[in-house]
Scaffold this active site. Sequence first.
Site, mmCIF file in Angstrom:
data_model
loop_
_atom_site.group_PDB
_atom_site.id
_atom_site.type_symbol
_atom_site.label_atom_id
_atom_site.label_comp_id
_atom_site.label_asym_id
_atom_site.label_seq_id
_atom_site.Cartn_x
_atom_site.Cartn_y
_atom_site.Cartn_z
ATOM 1 N N SER A 162 0.839 -1.195 0.000
ATOM 2 C CA SER A 162 0.000 0.000 0.000
ATOM 3 C C SER A 162 0.878 1.250 0.000
ATOM 4 C CB SER A 162 -0.946 -0.044 1.201
ATOM 5 O OG SER A 162 -1.959 0.922 1.086
ATOM 6 N N ASP A 257 -9.742 -4.773 -4.637
ATOM 7 C CA ASP A 257 -9.062 -3.617 -4.049
ATOM 8 C C ASP A 257 -9.353 -2.360 -4.861
ATOM 9 O OD1 ASP A 257 -7.326 -1.800 -2.904
ATOM 10 O OD2 ASP A 257 -5.504 -2.901 -3.412
ATOM 11 N N HIS A 287 -7.815 -5.274 -0.270
ATOM 12 C CA HIS A 287 -6.661 -4.481 0.142
ATOM 13 C C HIS A 287 -6.222 -4.948 1.532
ATOM 14 C CE1 HIS A 287 -4.078 -0.996 -0.432
ATOM 15 N NE2 HIS A 287 -4.273 -0.685 0.835
#
Length: 321
Positions: A162, A257, A287
Site C-alpha cells: 500500500s 481492491d 486491500h
Amino acid sequence: MRTTAPLGTRLLTDTQDWEAMSDDQVILARDKANRAATSRAAWVVTGRVDSRAQVSEETIDLPGRRLVLRVHRPKAAGRELPLIVSFHGGGFIAGTAAQNDWLNSHLAARCPAVVVSVEYRLAPEHPLPQPIEDGYDTLVRLVEDSAAWGVDPGAVAVMGESAGGTIAALIAQRAAKDGPPLVAQVLNYPVTDWTESMTGYPSIDENADNPTLPLSRLRAARRLSVPSTLDPRGVSPLMADTFAGLPPALVVTAALDPLADQGRHYVERLREGGTDARLTCHARAVHTFLSIPGLVPAARPARREILTFLRRHLHPAPGRE
C-alpha cells in the site's frame, strides 16, 4: 461474474468517517488500531511469526531522528545474508511494522534473508516526503553498515504494501540513479498515484463496497500526508520521468481492491521503460490481504510467489529458484 470478498473480512469493515476527523482524532484512531493489530488475540487474523525466525526491535540513528526497526532473521543462519527492506501500509497516517510479521518472518526463515521493517514517521505529524526520506536513508545506512548487520550489500531488495509500496517504488527509482544498487522490488497492492486523480480509477468505483479501504480513509490519507506545498507528482511513482534501469519487479494486486488499477498501470509503465515486471492479481482478495492471512486464503499463494521471486533474485546461484 464479480467475486465477493471472503466473509471474514467483513469483520474488519472500517465505518469511521476519516475525512471528518481532526488530526488528534486520527492519531488516537491509529494508536488504537495498532494496539489491536499487535495484540495476541489478533494472531488468528494477522498470522503467527514463523517459528524458524527470530524477531527483534533495534534502533537506527539518522540525521535529526531515531527510528525503530523490526528485524527478522532466520534462527539457523549465521552467515552473511541478503537484505530485504520492508515498509508497512497504512496510508502514511497509520500502520506499524509488526503488522507484516507473518510475511516478513516467513521470508526471513525461508529465503533466507535479513528482513528489516522500518517504522517510518507518519502524518499528520510527519507528512510526505518525510516517510520516504526515512525509508531511503535507512536503506543507505544499512548498506553502508552491512558488515555490522550481517548482510550482503550486493543482494538487496525492497518491499512494501500500500503506502509502503509507494516508498519501496520511489526508493527503487532513486537508487537507480544514486545507489545503492537493488536486485529486486516487491510491491504489494501499492499506491502509485497520490495526485488528485488517485480516486479516479475504475477500480475505485468497482470496489467501493470493499471492507478494508473505505474511500473516506483514502481521501483523508491524501489530505493529511500530502501538504499543499508539495507537488504530489514527486511522491507518485506512476508519474516518474523515467522508468529505465529499475530492478525486476513483482507487483501483487487484489481483485477487490480499490487500488488495483494503480498497481496494474504501474506495471505497464515499468514494462514500457524496459523493466522486467510481473503482475499478479488474486481473486477474492481485498486491500491489505497479506496482513490478514487468517481471513483471506489468497494470502498464502501470494506469499509463495513473493518468496519464489525473491529467492530467484537474491540467491541467483545455479539450480536455485
